[in-house]
Design a protein around this motif. Structure first.
Motif, short mmCIF file in Angstrom:
data_model
loop_
_atom_site.label_atom_id
_atom_site.label_comp_id
_atom_site.label_asym_id
_atom_site.label_seq_id
_atom_site.Cartn_x
_atom_site.Cartn_y
_atom_site.Cartn_z
N VAL A 126 0.85 -1.19 0.00
CA VAL A 126 0.00 0.00 0.00
C VAL A 126 0.89 1.24 0.00
N PRO A 127 0.35 2.40 -0.41
CA PRO A 127 1.10 3.66 -0.28
C PRO A 127 1.34 3.98 1.19
N LYS A 128 2.44 4.65 1.46
CA LYS A 128 2.77 4.98 2.85
C LYS A 128 1.78 5.96 3.47
N TYR A 129 1.03 6.70 2.62
CA TYR A 129 0.06 7.63 3.20
C TYR A 129 -1.16 6.93 3.79
N MET A 130 -1.32 5.64 3.55
CA MET A 130 -2.41 4.88 4.19
C MET A 130 -1.99 4.57 5.62
N ASP A 131 -2.85 4.90 6.57
CA ASP A 131 -2.50 4.83 7.99
C ASP A 131 -2.76 3.44 8.58
N ILE A 132 -2.15 2.44 7.98
CA ILE A 132 -2.22 1.08 8.51
C ILE A 132 -0.84 0.44 8.33
N GLN A 133 -0.57 -0.60 9.13
CA GLN A 133 0.74 -1.25 9.08
C GLN A 133 0.64 -2.75 8.81
N SER A 134 -0.56 -3.33 9.01
CA SER A 134 -0.71 -4.78 8.94
C SER A 134 -1.92 -5.17 8.09
N ILE A 135 -1.87 -6.37 7.55
CA ILE A 135 -3.01 -6.93 6.82
C ILE A 135 -4.24 -6.97 7.73
N GLU A 136 -4.01 -7.17 9.01
CA GLU A 136 -5.12 -7.26 9.96
C GLU A 136 -5.89 -5.94 10.10
N GLU A 137 -5.33 -4.85 9.59
CA GLU A 137 -5.98 -3.54 9.68
C GLU A 137 -6.69 -3.13 8.40
N LYS A 160 -1.72 -16.25 -5.69
CA LYS A 160 -2.13 -17.41 -4.90
C LYS A 160 -1.97 -17.14 -3.42
N SER A 161 -0.88 -16.48 -3.05
CA SER A 161 -0.66 -16.15 -1.64
C SER A 161 -1.69 -15.15 -1.14
N ALA A 162 -2.07 -14.19 -2.01
CA ALA A 162 -3.09 -13.22 -1.62
C ALA A 162 -4.44 -13.90 -1.43
N GLU A 163 -4.74 -14.83 -2.30
CA GLU A 163 -5.99 -15.59 -2.16
C GLU A 163 -5.99 -16.41 -0.88
N ASN A 164 -4.82 -16.92 -0.51
CA ASN A 164 -4.69 -17.64 0.75
C ASN A 164 -4.89 -16.70 1.94
N ALA A 165 -4.38 -15.47 1.81
CA ALA A 165 -4.53 -14.48 2.87
C ALA A 165 -6.00 -14.13 3.09
N VAL A 166 -6.76 -14.03 1.99
CA VAL A 166 -8.20 -13.74 2.07
C VAL A 166 -8.91 -14.82 2.89
N LYS A 167 -8.47 -16.06 2.75
CA LYS A 167 -9.08 -17.17 3.49
C LYS A 167 -8.61 -17.20 4.94
N THR A 168 -7.40 -16.69 5.18
CA THR A 168 -6.77 -16.81 6.49
C THR A 168 -7.12 -15.68 7.46
N ASP A 220 2.56 -9.22 7.84
CA ASP A 220 1.83 -10.46 7.55
C ASP A 220 2.02 -11.44 8.71
N PRO A 221 1.39 -11.16 9.86
CA PRO A 221 1.64 -11.98 11.06
C PRO A 221 1.26 -13.44 10.91
N LYS A 222 0.35 -13.77 10.00
CA LYS A 222 -0.04 -15.17 9.81
C LYS A 222 0.84 -15.89 8.76
N GLY A 223 1.74 -15.17 8.15
CA GLY A 223 2.69 -15.80 7.24
C GLY A 223 2.11 -16.29 5.93
N SER A 224 1.07 -15.65 5.44
CA SER A 224 0.45 -16.09 4.19
C SER A 224 1.38 -15.95 2.99
N PHE A 225 2.32 -15.01 3.06
CA PHE A 225 3.21 -14.75 1.92
C PHE A 225 4.61 -15.33 2.11
#
Length: 296
Positions: A126-137, A160-168, A220-225
């Motif tokens: 994401v661009p740095k101007y987006m105020d989030i740091q994690s996929i969880e946000e 494929k990894s992104a699709e896995n993240a969507v499931k995770t 990516d705390p769940k390691g999807s990537f």
């Protein structure tokens, strides 16, 4: 299934014929005897990173007096052609994950010279101007992004990894990965960045977009990537004895993501890859001298 088999056979035949025309018989293994010191054949997969690295190492070898042929091929053909001695080497092995299965298949027939670039990775960017740091946000932007991740080609590893993240991730419940192409993803990112709009894309580094824009990987705390990777230099067995000077340069070839992204950015802005490589080599003679140190 048969269509895929014939496609792979066609690629193998294509690279074999290309290398034969380039003079493969002079250094293609034990039957050919001693190699021609002035000729070297490299293969690469036609990704932005490898277009840049292949042209830069080609320029460096040419400046040392070598006649260099570089040929873009399919992933599997790249590994197979080096393993069989149809090509002398490559600087395009993404390990341990991306090309891990091919490495396992051919590792006994190759020589691994180690990483030429450390810290390669894939993930959501994401661009740095987006105020989030994690996929969880990411759920904070669910409405503005219409729960959509901008992807690249269907079947790509990062997709494929992104699709896995969507499931995770619970934060991505109901999200989708919108596939298109690498170029379309880059265009969408550029337009959003220009207007300071939120966007999340499937990304990888090195890539020219990190030189063009202020971007960040989401944690990516769940390691999807997966973990960070490196890009290695792989050569055929016997290259050290056949072409010691070329071997030494390839063995000493090592640069950073910032280095390769400069070349990639120039290419993305319309420069011919050979010209971009020439510009980088001219501007980085100190680093090139490290690669050619000890070569007489």
């Amino acid at each position: 299934m048969f269509k895929r088999i014939w496609k792979r056979l066609g690629l193998v035949v294509g690279i074999s014929l290309s290398l034969l025309v380039a003079g493969c018989g002079s250094n293609g293994g034990s039957e050919g005897g001693a190699a021609d010191e002035g000729k070297i054949k490299l293969v690469y997969v036609e990704w932005d990173t490898e277009v840049a690295s292949a042209h830069v190492i080609k320029k460096v070898l040419e400046d040392q007096g070598f006649d260099v042929d570089i040929t873009p091929v399919d992933n599997a053909v790249m590994w197979e052609s080096v393993a069989k001695g149809e090509a002398d080497g490559m600087v395009a092995a993404w390990l341990p994950a991306t090309h891990g299965d091919l490495y396992e298949e051919y590792k006994d027939q190759l020589e691994d010279l180690g990483p030429n670039l450390e810290g390669a990775k894939i993930g959501l960017v994401v661009p740095k101007y987006m105020d989030i740091q994690s996929i969880e946000e990411l759920d904070q932007y669910a409405g503005k992004l219409n729960k959509t991740i901008t992807g690249i080609e269907p079947g790509a590893g990062v997709v494929k990894s992104a699709e896995n993240a969507v499931k995770t991730y619970e934060s991505l419940k109901g999200w989708q990965v919108q596939t298109s192409s690498s170029g379309a993803m880059a265009t969408a990112l550029g337009e959003a960045y220009k207007n300071k709009e939120p966007i999340v894309v499937t990304g990888w580094s090195p890539h020219w977009k990190f030189a063009a824009y202020d971007l960040k990987f989401l944690e990516d705390p769940k390691g999807s990537f997966g973990k960070e990777e490196h890009i290695s230099t792989i050569v055929r067995k016997g290259l050290k004895e056949d072409m010691p000077k070329a071997y030494k340069i390839l063995d000493q070839f090592s640069w950073t993501a910032e280095d390769i992204e400069q070349v990639m950015l120039e290419i993305s802005e319309g420069s011919d890859p050979a010209k971009a490589a020439e510009d980088w080599v001219e501007a980085n003679q100190g680093k090139v001298a490290e690669w050619t140190k000890g070569v007489e």
